[in-house]
Design a protein around this motif. Structure first.
Motif, PDB file in Angstrom:
ATOM      1  N   ALA A 174       0.821  -1.202   0.000  1.00  0.00           N
ATOM      2  CA  ALA A 174       0.000   0.000   0.000  1.00  0.00           C
ATOM      3  C   ALA A 174       0.862   1.263   0.000  1.00  0.00           C
ATOM      4  O   ALA A 174       1.992   1.268   0.496  1.00  0.00           O
ATOM      5  N   VAL A 175       0.306   2.334  -0.551  1.00  0.00           N
ATOM      6  CA  VAL A 175       0.968   3.635  -0.605  1.00  0.00           C
ATOM      7  C   VAL A 175       0.072   4.662   0.069  1.00  0.00           C
ATOM      8  O   VAL A 175      -1.137   4.730  -0.225  1.00  0.00           O
ATOM      9  N   VAL A 176       0.637   5.454   0.965  1.00  0.00           N
ATOM     10  CA  VAL A 176      -0.110   6.465   1.708  1.00  0.00           C
ATOM     11  C   VAL A 176       0.016   7.811   1.002  1.00  0.00           C
ATOM     12  O   VAL A 176       1.120   8.267   0.693  1.00  0.00           O
ATOM     13  N   SER A 177      -1.126   8.449   0.736  1.00  0.00           N
ATOM     14  CA  SER A 177      -1.149   9.795   0.157  1.00  0.00           C
ATOM     15  C   SER A 177      -1.442  10.806   1.257  1.00  0.00           C
ATOM     16  O   SER A 177      -2.206  10.529   2.184  1.00  0.00           O
ATOM     17  N   TYR A 178      -0.837  11.986   1.127  1.00  0.00           N
ATOM     18  CA  TYR A 178      -1.059  13.019   2.135  1.00  0.00           C
ATOM     19  C   TYR A 178      -1.031  14.396   1.476  1.00  0.00           C
ATOM     20  O   TYR A 178      -0.597  14.571   0.329  1.00  0.00           O
ATOM     21  N   GLU A 179      -1.502  15.370   2.228  1.00  0.00           N
ATOM     22  CA  GLU A 179      -1.514  16.756   1.768  1.00  0.00           C
ATOM     23  C   GLU A 179      -0.808  17.625   2.799  1.00  0.00           C
ATOM     24  O   GLU A 179      -0.998  17.458   4.011  1.00  0.00           O
ATOM     25  N   GLU A 186       3.267  11.425  -1.326  1.00  0.00           N
ATOM     26  CA  GLU A 186       2.929  10.043  -1.007  1.00  0.00           C
ATOM     27  C   GLU A 186       4.171   9.303  -0.533  1.00  0.00           C
ATOM     28  O   GLU A 186       5.306   9.694  -0.836  1.00  0.00           O
ATOM     29  N   VAL A 187       3.938   8.236   0.225  1.00  0.00           N
ATOM     30  CA  VAL A 187       5.032   7.426   0.750  1.00  0.00           C
ATOM     31  C   VAL A 187       4.556   5.980   0.832  1.00  0.00           C
ATOM     32  O   VAL A 187       3.439   5.716   1.288  1.00  0.00           O
ATOM     33  N   PRO A 188       5.358   5.019   0.354  1.00  0.00           N
ATOM     34  CA  PRO A 188       4.977   3.619   0.519  1.00  0.00           C
ATOM     35  C   PRO A 188       4.815   3.283   1.999  1.00  0.00           C
ATOM     36  O   PRO A 188       5.583   3.770   2.846  1.00  0.00           O
ATOM     37  N   LEU A 189       3.833   2.459   2.296  1.00  0.00           N
ATOM     38  CA  LEU A 189       3.618   2.094   3.693  1.00  0.00           C
ATOM     39  C   LEU A 189       4.845   1.405   4.280  1.00  0.00           C
ATOM     40  O   LEU A 189       5.111   1.511   5.477  1.00  0.00           O
ATOM     41  N   ALA A 190       5.631   0.725   3.435  1.00  0.00           N
ATOM     42  CA  ALA A 190       6.853   0.076   3.908  1.00  0.00           C
ATOM     43  C   ALA A 190       7.843   1.088   4.471  1.00  0.00           C
ATOM     44  O   ALA A 190       8.695   0.736   5.308  1.00  0.00           O
ATOM     45  N   ASP A 191       7.757   2.352   4.027  1.00  0.00           N
ATOM     46  CA  ASP A 191       8.648   3.411   4.508  1.00  0.00           C
ATOM     47  C   ASP A 191       7.940   4.406   5.408  1.00  0.00           C
ATOM     48  O   ASP A 191       8.558   5.395   5.849  1.00  0.00           O
ATOM     49  N   PHE A 192       6.671   4.189   5.652  1.00  0.00           N
ATOM     50  CA  PHE A 192       5.854   5.150   6.390  1.00  0.00           C
ATOM     51  C   PHE A 192       6.287   5.244   7.855  1.00  0.00           C
ATOM     52  O   PHE A 192       6.395   6.338   8.417  1.00  0.00           O
ATOM     53  N   TYR A 193       6.560   4.084   8.476  1.00  0.00           N
ATOM     54  CA  TYR A 193       6.956   4.058   9.881  1.00  0.00           C
ATOM     55  C   TYR A 193       8.476   4.091   9.983  1.00  0.00           C
ATOM     56  O   TYR A 193       9.176   3.312   9.329  1.00  0.00           O
ATOM     57  N   LEU A 194       8.992   4.974  10.815  1.00  0.00           N
ATOM     58  CA  LEU A 194      10.435   5.127  10.960  1.00  0.00           C
ATOM     59  C   LEU A 194      11.010   4.048  11.870  1.00  0.00           C
ATOM     60  O   LEU A 194      10.343   3.588  12.815  1.00  0.00           O
ATOM     61  N   PRO A 195      12.256   3.623  11.639  1.00  0.00           N
ATOM     62  CA  PRO A 195      12.911   2.695  12.571  1.00  0.00           C
ATOM     63  C   PRO A 195      12.975   3.311  13.959  1.00  0.00           C
ATOM     64  O   PRO A 195      13.083   4.545  14.112  1.00  0.00           O
ATOM     65  N   VAL A 196      12.936   2.465  14.974  1.00  0.00           N
ATOM     66  CA  VAL A 196      12.913   2.961  16.351  1.00  0.00           C
ATOM     67  C   VAL A 196      14.198   3.721  16.672  1.00  0.00           C
ATOM     68  O   VAL A 196      14.172   4.874  17.087  1.00  0.00           O
ATOM     69  N   GLY A 197      15.354   3.077  16.485  1.00  0.00           N
ATOM     70  CA  GLY A 197      16.630   3.708  16.780  1.00  0.00           C
ATOM     71  C   GLY A 197      16.643   4.336  18.157  1.00  0.00           C
ATOM     72  O   GLY A 197      16.153   3.752  19.131  1.00  0.00           O
ATOM     73  N   HIS A 201      10.109   8.523  19.582  1.00  0.00           N
ATOM     74  CA  HIS A 201       9.019   9.497  19.548  1.00  0.00           C
ATOM     75  C   HIS A 201       8.746   9.984  18.134  1.00  0.00           C
ATOM     76  O   HIS A 201       7.676  10.534  17.863  1.00  0.00           O
ATOM     77  N   ARG A 202       9.679   9.761  17.205  1.00  0.00           N
ATOM     78  CA  ARG A 202       9.468  10.102  15.794  1.00  0.00           C
ATOM     79  C   ARG A 202       8.951   8.838  15.110  1.00  0.00           C
ATOM     80  O   ARG A 202       9.712   7.936  14.795  1.00  0.00           O
ATOM     81  N   GLU A 203       7.662   8.769  14.869  1.00  0.00           N
ATOM     82  CA  GLU A 203       7.037   7.504  14.483  1.00  0.00           C
ATOM     83  C   GLU A 203       6.829   7.335  12.983  1.00  0.00           C
ATOM     84  O   GLU A 203       6.870   6.211  12.488  1.00  0.00           O
ATOM     85  N   THR A 204       6.556   8.412  12.262  1.00  0.00           N
ATOM     86  CA  THR A 204       6.244   8.274  10.838  1.00  0.00           C
ATOM     87  C   THR A 204       7.078   9.238   9.996  1.00  0.00           C
ATOM     88  O   THR A 204       7.655  10.203  10.515  1.00  0.00           O
ATOM     89  N   ALA A 205       7.085   8.966   8.690  1.00  0.00           N
ATOM     90  CA  ALA A 205       7.806   9.810   7.737  1.00  0.00           C
ATOM     91  C   ALA A 205       6.950  10.958   7.224  1.00  0.00           C
ATOM     92  O   ALA A 205       7.372  11.671   6.304  1.00  0.00           O
ATOM     93  N   ALA A 210       1.162  17.270   8.004  1.00  0.00           N
ATOM     94  CA  ALA A 210       0.568  16.554   6.878  1.00  0.00           C
ATOM     95  C   ALA A 210      -0.733  15.882   7.293  1.00  0.00           C
ATOM     96  O   ALA A 210      -0.857  15.362   8.398  1.00  0.00           O
ATOM     97  N   LEU A 211      -1.694  15.887   6.387  1.00  0.00           N
ATOM     98  CA  LEU A 211      -2.973  15.201   6.570  1.00  0.00           C
ATOM     99  C   LEU A 211      -3.025  14.016   5.624  1.00  0.00           C
ATOM    100  O   LEU A 211      -2.891  14.178   4.399  1.00  0.00           O
ATOM    101  N   ILE A 212      -3.203  12.818   6.145  1.00  0.00           N
ATOM    102  CA  ILE A 212      -3.388  11.648   5.288  1.00  0.00           C
ATOM    103  C   ILE A 212      -4.708  11.802   4.542  1.00  0.00           C
ATOM    104  O   ILE A 212      -5.754  12.065   5.147  1.00  0.00           O
ATOM    105  N   THR A 213      -4.654  11.641   3.212  1.00  0.00           N
ATOM    106  CA  THR A 213      -5.871  11.775   2.411  1.00  0.00           C
ATOM    107  C   THR A 213      -6.360  10.438   1.860  1.00  0.00           C
ATOM    108  O   THR A 213      -7.517  10.329   1.461  1.00  0.00           O
TER     109      THR A 213
END
Length: 330
Positions: A174-179, A186-197, A201-205, A210-213
């Protein structure tokens, strides 16, 4: 709960503008996670921007033959949609495995992807939590962690992402679209969530504000034969302790294509690409299914009290793939 401003957005651009005017604002969809966190004091927005009435509540064919799912589509409507049930049955099963009917009637697709972890230390303001208060520590590492991560975690956070829907969406690319104020993205869902590292507290790309559309599912013939299986500690209305979204294309007893994603084992829905590589081109046998699971789980780093998840996931992968192979052979 502290006082907050409430605004109802009339259009996407207006919603983005309202949020951008206040760095402490949050978008409000169904509220099934955000409102709970406001009640406990974890979230303390100065403004809520209600996006529920925006025209983002449709499921439509995409130009490439896939499906585009609007961000305010409810979980119930997503699960019931005939094209989702026909072409991506694991997604319907995943949505129905989550929460209760009442919550699914309120929860939105965009909100589901952005829900926060259900780690007990995250919601307990008296205990350290790097996700809630960066640099304070992770109480779960030495505390209660039987349902925490075995893949992709770090010393800074071992919480898992709670979404069932996200696991199936991840399996199907899946691919997430945003405004944003600067325009769409847009960002692929595979890259949407950031590595914990060291920054859990920084959870998404997503860019700030941004508003997910919507979410787009590309065409995937393999998804028509798919399954979602969830293991939980009680029969209903419980978060997973392990789950699998799987799809299998078998011809002549050989796997031509495979999709596999795990839930409740990492800070994000976990795409099992190592397992997929083992499966593709191999005979569809229980031995190969186990080998695929082992290849993926070789990276697992369980804590003292959650090592059972490695065995659970191995058995779950073998069981689900075996069922799909048997269906293909009929």
């Amino acid at each position: 709960m502290r006082e907050f401003d409430y605004r109802r957005a009339d259009d996407v651009a207006g919603a983005v503008a309202l949020l951008g005017a206040d760095p402490d604002a949050r978008y409000l969809g169904g509220g099934t996670n955000l409102v709970d966190l406001m009640k406990t004091g974890v979230e303390r927005p100065a403004r809520l921007v209600d996006v529920r009435s925006l025209p983002l509540d449709r499921i439509e064919p995409a130009d490439d033959g896939g499906l585009r799912i609007g961000a305010t589509v409810t979980n119930s409507d997503l699960a019931a949609h005939p094209e989702v049930r026909r072409r991506y049955p694991a997604l319907t099963q995943a949505v129905l495995a989550g929460a209760s009917g009442q919550l699914r009637n309120m929860a939105t697709v965009g909100g589901n992807l952005l829900q926060r972890t259900r780690c007990g230390y995250f919601t307990d303001l008296t205990r350290p939590c790097n996700k809630r208060e960066p640099g304070s520590g992770c109480s779960a590492v030495t505390g209660e962690h039987h349902n925490h991560a075995v893949l992709g975690a770090s010393d800074h956070c071992v919480a898992v992402h709670p979404s069932d829907m996200g696991v199936a969406l991840t399996a199907f690319d899946a691919v997430v679209s945003y405004e944003t104020a600067d325009g769409p993205g847009e960002v692929p869902l595979a890259d949407f969530y950031l590595p914990v590292g060291d920054t859990p507290h920084r959870e998404t790309a997503l860019p700030p504000g941004a508003l997910i559309t919507g979410v787009t599912l590309p065409p995937a013939p393999v998804a028509a034969r798919s399954r979602y299986r969830k293991v939980r500690e009680r029969a209903s209305y419980a978060f997973a302790i392990g789950s699998v979204a799987a799809a299998l294309d078998v011809s002549g007893g050989v796997v031509r294509d495979a999709r596999l994603a795990f839930g409740a084992v990492a800070s994000r829905p976990w795409r099992a690409r190592a397992a997929e590589r083992v499966l593709t081109g191999a005979p569809a046998t229980a031995e190969n299914f186990a080998a695929a699971a082992d290849a993926e789980l070789a990276a697992a780093r369980p804590l003292p009290h959650n090592g059972y998840k490695v065995t659970l996931m191995r058995n779950l992968v073998v069981a689900v793939l075996s069922e799909l192979a048997e269906e293909a052979a009929r």
